[in-house]
Write an enzyme that holds these catalytic residues in place. Structure first.
Site, PDB file in Angstrom:
ATOM      1  N   GLY A 368       0.827  -1.200   0.000  1.00  0.00           N
ATOM      2  CA  GLY A 368       0.000   0.000   0.000  1.00  0.00           C
ATOM      3  C   GLY A 368       0.859   1.247   0.000  1.00  0.00           C
ATOM      4  O   GLY A 368       2.076   1.184   0.180  1.00  0.00           O
ATOM      5  N   PRO A 370       2.536   4.949   1.164  1.00  0.00           N
ATOM      6  CA  PRO A 370       3.135   5.345   2.450  1.00  0.00           C
ATOM      7  C   PRO A 370       2.112   5.978   3.378  1.00  0.00           C
ATOM      8  O   PRO A 370       1.183   6.650   2.932  1.00  0.00           O
ATOM      9  CB  PRO A 370       4.200   6.380   2.030  1.00  0.00           C
ATOM     10  CG  PRO A 370       4.452   6.135   0.581  1.00  0.00           C
ATOM     11  CD  PRO A 370       3.169   5.630   0.017  1.00  0.00           C
ATOM     12  N   GLY A 371       2.294   5.734   4.677  1.00  0.00           N
ATOM     13  CA  GLY A 371       1.470   6.402   5.674  1.00  0.00           C
ATOM     14  C   GLY A 371       0.153   5.746   5.994  1.00  0.00           C
ATOM     15  O   GLY A 371      -0.654   6.328   6.718  1.00  0.00           O
ATOM     16  N   VAL A 372      -0.099   4.519   5.468  1.00  0.00           N
ATOM     17  CA  VAL A 372      -1.390   3.880   5.746  1.00  0.00           C
ATOM     18  C   VAL A 372      -1.313   2.945   6.951  1.00  0.00           C
ATOM     19  O   VAL A 372      -2.316   2.328   7.307  1.00  0.00           O
ATOM     20  CB  VAL A 372      -1.911   3.106   4.512  1.00  0.00           C
ATOM     21  CG1 VAL A 372      -2.211   4.055   3.378  1.00  0.00           C
ATOM     22  CG2 VAL A 372      -0.931   2.027   4.071  1.00  0.00           C
ATOM     23  N   GLY A 373      -0.120   2.812   7.564  1.00  0.00           N
ATOM     24  CA  GLY A 373      -0.020   2.032   8.797  1.00  0.00           C
ATOM     25  C   GLY A 373       0.480   0.613   8.627  1.00  0.00           C
ATOM     26  O   GLY A 373       0.182  -0.239   9.471  1.00  0.00           O
ATOM     27  N   LYS A 374       1.243   0.335   7.580  1.00  0.00           N
ATOM     28  CA  LYS A 374       1.718  -1.046   7.362  1.00  0.00           C
ATOM     29  C   LYS A 374       2.680  -1.472   8.473  1.00  0.00           C
ATOM     30  O   LYS A 374       2.540  -2.546   9.057  1.00  0.00           O
ATOM     31  CB  LYS A 374       2.417  -1.154   5.997  1.00  0.00           C
ATOM     32  CG  LYS A 374       1.536  -0.797   4.809  1.00  0.00           C
ATOM     33  CD  LYS A 374       2.244  -1.013   3.495  1.00  0.00           C
ATOM     34  CE  LYS A 374       3.421  -0.098   3.293  1.00  0.00           C
ATOM     35  NZ  LYS A 374       3.058   1.336   3.210  1.00  0.00           N
ATOM     36  N   SER A 691      -3.726   2.459 -18.603  1.00  0.00           N
ATOM     37  CA  SER A 691      -5.060   2.846 -18.126  1.00  0.00           C
ATOM     38  C   SER A 691      -5.460   4.265 -18.514  1.00  0.00           C
ATOM     39  O   SER A 691      -6.576   4.689 -18.217  1.00  0.00           O
ATOM     40  CB  SER A 691      -5.142   2.690 -16.600  1.00  0.00           C
ATOM     41  OG  SER A 691      -4.246   3.565 -15.965  1.00  0.00           O
ATOM     42  N   LYS A 734      -7.881   4.678  -7.081  1.00  0.00           N
ATOM     43  CA  LYS A 734      -8.260   5.714  -8.047  1.00  0.00           C
ATOM     44  C   LYS A 734      -9.583   6.373  -7.659  1.00  0.00           C
ATOM     45  O   LYS A 734      -9.757   7.591  -7.776  1.00  0.00           O
ATOM     46  CB  LYS A 734      -8.356   5.105  -9.445  1.00  0.00           C
ATOM     47  CG  LYS A 734      -7.007   4.656 -10.013  1.00  0.00           C
ATOM     48  CD  LYS A 734      -7.157   3.993 -11.366  1.00  0.00           C
ATOM     49  CE  LYS A 734      -5.809   3.567 -11.929  1.00  0.00           C
ATOM     50  NZ  LYS A 734      -5.924   2.904 -13.236  1.00  0.00           N
TER      51      LYS A 734
END
Length: 817
Positions: A368, A370-374, A691, A734
């Site tokens: 995921g 950066p910054g989502v808590g992995k 895409s 997206k």
């Protein structure tokens, strides 16, 4: 007169009959005085005959000739060299044991002409050899060369006294010089005999020069060997002496006893430590070697470190899992908001572990932005399961030895980071975080990702072999969790060994909840404001989210909230303590000028400008696409630092538009008389992927037909030459990006309809998501048309034609301003 004869030449012609003394392992040269011990009866009889028949000058004459083989006791004429030296018997001394000691002096070379019959001793007729006395410049040079070489020879050969050098230096006669020098050389018998038989003094000196040069080379090598051996012996003796001194000092200080105590301590640890059989045998073997070493030697230190590493590892030490699923779920929810999928997977593992008891640790990979808590989620998982937590950052790692360790043969060798981390954890079943696994690289030192193949394979990692330990270590109980921003840089075989769990970015409601539950209390405490009541309103938080951050995670949001609290801390110190309510205006005052514009990507509907959606390792992004036309020769210009795939998408879109020009109301002459330019802003950032196909196609149709594009529509999808819209990846990211940008309508490929369930329900309710199967469907939704349902269905000549100007023409197909 020589030997009492009237005329020397006459004597040489007539010959001279004298007794012969055969010699063993010695050759007598002229001008050489030699003591001899004679024991054979024939030899003694020859000496007595010579003494009995002295010449007129009262000197006993005898021929001194060498035997060909020293072992022959009763030689025949064939066993004796037929070239010898006529000499004088100076002294004869009988000894008590029947032997005779005799002192002889060599006088002149002589050849044996004939052996006379005589049973008692050898009687021979000899011919004297006349020495050449003529001196030449060449001979003089040769004499000097021999003097020089002999000087070098004497300096190297310690067996020749230095006085001999002065004696030889005074000799000018070439013949005598050669005979004097050769008498002091340790040459083979045959070499000396050859020099004796050489009648020419010049040739004799040349041969002697060659022999001495060869001897000098041998002596120089001997000297080098002696010097080297001497140094080695001195070093060995010095080391021995110092070691003896050291042992004596250690004995006085008790260090030797300390070393013994250390070995006993290791033995005690070994008894109490549970290890694999292989490891136990290895430690015992190394301990045996350690006892034989000096405690201060470098090798002893290496062995001690190796034993310490083996004993200190948690071979069978493990923590008990917290198998209460409800309690574990509570812990996970306390630490993190949302993240439903990874939490469910951990709870499933604990449930199965409770039922099966023996279960291999899972290998998870959180992917995921950066910054989502992995990373923090992995730490929370360790707390929820009751396990130890260790973290290894793989960002920038390019050496295989970082994973597998160095072999013990290298100076300063150590185990790999895996083994080091397990020792630090003190448990063989920790939660092991391999952070930034997609940031590894490869160089000449090996491929660390290939080394991880064994580590992350549950079928192999129970026998992981570290190069330093050279022992099998069981990693099967470790719960490996990897983190990555994208899967593109992770090799396929490594991806295959991991269970990938994608963590998308947070929605606005989720960010608000995270800020309220976690970020605000954390920053309030970090800035020393825990005893104050600080209230940040929801409008203020939304303003920070919309105008000061644009990210999938909450890292920037945390920084901005921290900035607000720092301003508050300064204000409190300046104006005194008081309760503070932060509203929207105060937040903007604290944080300064807004960094981002929130709302539509474009301020108004425009021709040739489309809002697209992109997916990067930072999460979902808005990607504006522009198209314009200008007089030219029908070229397609593509700019914006686009990758090869995106450039091909633009060409495919152009081909599709040209193939349907009549249906879109485009004059075909436009493609011959106008250049078409497609540009994606932020040209410094590389862009690639298929895409953006529908986005580029929509921009082209708008630019060529002069029809406006709705600013509240965003789209994504790959197109084919037949106009089909193909599925894409990263739909959730997206869609969240479109929602953050204030977009109202999102066009997605119809094949991605199944992925809508991953999008939070609140977001789906706030967006109008339209699945499309063909490009015509996209154009009807995106373009500002009077009759959308009829657009592109049949050829038309109404409007949209360009007649040499790029101004927007009045056309029924264009909505009025």
């Amino acid at each position: 007169m020589f030997f009492g004869r009237d005329d020397k030449k006459e004597a040489q012609k007539r010959g001279l009959t004298v007794p012969l003394l055969p010699l063993r392992d010695i050759i007598v040269f002229p001008h050489m005085v030699v003591p001899l011990f004679v024991g054979r009866e024939k030899s003694i009889a020859a000496l007595k005959d010579a003494m009995a028949h002295k010449g007129p000058d009262d000197k006993a004459v005898i021929l001194l000739a060498a035997q060909k083989k020293a072992k022959t006791n009763d030689p025949t004429p064939d066993d004796i060299f037929h070239f010898g030296t006529l000499g004088h018997v100076i002294q004869l001394l009988p000894l008590p044991d029947g032997t005779v000691k005799v002192l002889v002096e060599g006088v002149r070379r002589a050849k044996v002409k004939k052996f006379h019959p005589n049973d008692a001793f050898f009687m021979v007729e000899v011919e004297e050899v006349e020495e050449q006395t003529e001196k030449t410049v060449e001979l003089e040079a040769l004499v000097r060369s021999v003097h020089s070489v002999f000087e070098a020879f004497v300096k190297l050969n310690k067996r020749i006294p230095p006085e001999m050098l002065m004696q030889v230096a005074s000799i000018d006669d070439p013949a005598r010089l050669a005979d004097t020098i050769v008498a002091h050389l340790s040459l083979k018998l045959n070499d000396k005999q050859a020099l004796l038989e050489t009648e020419s003094p010049a040739k004799r000196l040349e041969k002697l020069y060659e022999l001495m040069q060869g001897e000098i080379e041998i002596l120089q090598v001997e000297k080098k060997i002696r010097t080297r051996v001497k140094k080695q012996m001195e070093k060995t003796q010095k080391e021995y002496y110092l070691n003896e001194q050291m042992q004596a000092i250690q004995k006085e200080l008790g260090e030797r006893d300390e070393f013994k105590n250390e070995i006993q301590e290791i033995e005690e640890k070994l008894k109490n430590k549970r290890m694999s059989k292989e490891a136990t045998l290895k430690v015992k073997k190394e301990l045996k070697k350690l006892r034989m070493m000096s405690p201060m030697s470098a090798e002893a230190t290496v062995v001690r470190n190796y034993i310490d590493w083996i004993i200190s590892l948690p071979w069978y030490d493990e923590t008990q899992d917290r198998l209460d699923v409800t309690e574990a779920e509570t812990v996970l929810n306390e630490d993190h908001y949302g993240l439903k999928k990874p939490k469910e997977r951990i709870l499933e593992y604990l449930a199965v572990q409770q039922l099966v008891k023996k279960l291999k640790g899972p290998v998870l990979c959180f992917v995921g932005p950066p910054g989502v808590g992995k990373t923090s989620l992995a730490r929370s998982i360790a707390r929820a399961t009751g396990r130890k937590f260790v973290r290894l950052s793989l960002g920038g790692v390019r050496d295989e030895a970082e994973i597998r360790g160095h072999r013990r043969t290298y100076i300063g060798a150590m185990p790999g980071k895996l083994i080091q981390s397990l020792k630090k954890a003190g448990s063989n079943n920790p939660v092991f975080l391999l952070d930034e696994i997609d940031k590894m690289s490869t160089d000449f030192r090996g491929d660390p990702s290939a080394a991880l193949l064994e580590v992350l394979d549950p079928e192999q990692n129970h026998t992981f072999n570290d190069h330093y330990l050279d022992l099998d270590y069981d990693l099967s109980k470790v719960m490996f969790i990897c983190t990555a921003n994208t899967m593109h840089n992770i090799p396929g075989p490594l991806q295959d060994r991991m269970e990938v769990i994608r963590i998308a970015g947070y929605t606005e409601p989720e960010k608000l909840s995270i800020a309220r539950r976690y970020l605000i209390p954390k920053e309030q405490e970090a800035n020393g404001l825990s005893d104050l009541k600080v209230d940040i309103s929801d409008p203020a938080l939304r303003t920070i989210i919309h105008r000061y951050t644009r990210e999938s995670g909450v890292r920037s949001l945390e920084r901005e909230i921290g900035g607000v609290f720092r301003k508050i801390a300064r204000d409190v110190l300046k104006n005194g303590k008081r309760d503070i309510d932060v509203d929207r205006k105060m937040a903007m005052k604290f944080l300064g000028t807004p960094r981002y514009r929130y709302g539509m990507a474009e301020a108004e509907d425009q021709v040739g400008i489309v809002t697209g959606l992109a997916w990067t390792e930072l999460g979902g992004e808005i990607l504006t696409t522009e198209a314009t036309i200008m007089p030219g020769k029908g070229k397609l210009i593509i700019t914006g630092k686009l990758g090869e795939v995106m450039q091909e998408s633009a060409q495919a879109a152009m081909s599709y538009v040209r193939s349907r020009a009549e249906r879109f109301g485009i004059d075909r002459k436009v493609f011959e008389n106008y250049d078409i330019h497609v540009h994606l802003p932020e040209g410094a950032i590389p862009k690639d992927g298929p895409s953006a196909g529908v986005t580029i196609c929509t921009a082209l149709v708008s630019a060529l037909t002069r029809v406006l594009i709705r600013r509240d529509v965003a789209m994504t999808g790959e197109i084919t030459l037949r106009g089909r819209v193909l599925p894409i990846g990263g739909l959730k990211e997206k869609t969240l990006a479109a929602h953050r940008a204030g977009i109202k309508t999102v066009l997605i490929p119809k094949a991605n309809k199944k992925d809508l369930k991953d999008i939070p329900l609140k977001i789906r309710k706030q967006l109008r998501i339209v699945p499309v199967e063909f490009v015509d469907d996209v154009l009807r939704e995106a373009l500002v048309l009077e009759k959308p349902e009829e657009f592109g269905r049949k050829p038309t000549t109404d409007g949209g034609k360009l007649g040499g100007t790029t101004e927007l023409p009045a056309s029924p197909a264009v909505a009025p301003a």
